[in-house]
Design a protein around this motif. Structure first.
Motif, PDB file in Angstrom:
ATOM      1  N   GLU A   3      38.320  38.053  35.439  1.00  0.00           N
ATOM      2  CA  GLU A   3      38.903  38.163  34.111  1.00  0.00           C
ATOM      3  C   GLU A   3      40.141  39.042  34.108  1.00  0.00           C
ATOM      4  N   MET A   4      40.115  40.107  34.902  1.00  0.00           N
ATOM      5  CA  MET A   4      41.246  41.033  34.946  1.00  0.00           C
ATOM      6  C   MET A   4      42.270  40.651  36.013  1.00  0.00           C
ATOM      7  N   LYS A   5      42.017  39.502  36.680  1.00  0.00           N
ATOM      8  CA  LYS A   5      42.906  39.003  37.744  1.00  0.00           C
ATOM      9  C   LYS A   5      43.087  40.040  38.854  1.00  0.00           C
ATOM     10  N   ILE A   6      41.969  40.681  39.223  1.00  0.00           N
ATOM     11  CA  ILE A   6      41.958  41.653  40.315  1.00  0.00           C
ATOM     12  C   ILE A   6      41.310  40.968  41.519  1.00  0.00           C
ATOM     13  N   HIS A   7      41.905  41.131  42.668  1.00  0.00           N
ATOM     14  CA  HIS A   7      41.316  40.566  43.885  1.00  0.00           C
ATOM     15  C   HIS A   7      41.492  41.540  45.040  1.00  0.00           C
TER      16      HIS A   7
END
Length: 179
Positions: A3-7
């Motif tokens: 959802e937070m576009k963290i990878h």
């Protein structure tokens, strides 16, 4: 995380040059002395550009979790290690022990004589067992994961400057956990 576009950042796999040790195992003098005053040392490969390697020699002080000295060179030889150890000795109190792997740079007469002159006992990791020197190995791993693998270096001088900045940040600002 999605959802937070963290990878997560995965490191690149690379094939480094092979090394080989022809020496008999030398003693690990610090194995049963966890409180001994000991500097940890190692050399790691840094890829300047595809197929072009430079070498980072580092001396680490586990009690303060800091890199005491480092040197980056185009050749991985005993002079690189001697210069790094001399840099550490110029600015820091001499340890009782110096712990390294059994690479030819560390088993060289130049390094052995330097340590003997300063009355420092040389302790060695077991061949093929990097866990004996996990603290400096851990630092090199962090350096690569947090910085090197995400960075493009424009030149040898750029690499030196940016690695120096990272080490300064590591020593002064990075949150401390045991490396």
């Amino acid at each position: 995380m999605q959802e937070m576009k963290i990878h997560s950042l995965m490191h690149r796999r690379f094939k480094k040059p092979n090394t080989h040790v022809d020496y008999l195992q030398r003693p690990n003098l610090i194995k049963n002395k966890p409180k001994a005053s000991t500097w940890r040392a190692d050399i790691t490969y840094l890829e300047l550009r595809p197929g072009t390697w430079v070498y980072l020699s580092s001396v680490y002080e586990p009690k303060v979790h800091k890199i005491l000295a480092y040197k980056i060179g185009r050749q991985m030889n005993a002079k690189l290690v001697v210069d790094t150890v001399n840099q550490a000795l110029e600015h820091h109190k001499r340890p009782a022990y110096f712990h390294s792997d059994m690479g030819s740079q560390y088993t060289s007469c130049d390094v052995e004589n330097l340590l003997r002159r300063h009355q420092i006992f040389h302790s060695y990791s077991k061949q093929g067992y990097p866990y004996d020197n996990s603290q400096i190995e851990g630092f090199h791993s962090l350096l690569k994961r947090e910085f090197v693998f995400q960075t493009h270096f424009s030149s040898f001088e750029d690499l030196i400057l940016r690695i120096s900045n990272y080490i300064n940040w590591f020593n002064t600002e990075r949150i401390r956990t045991s490396v």
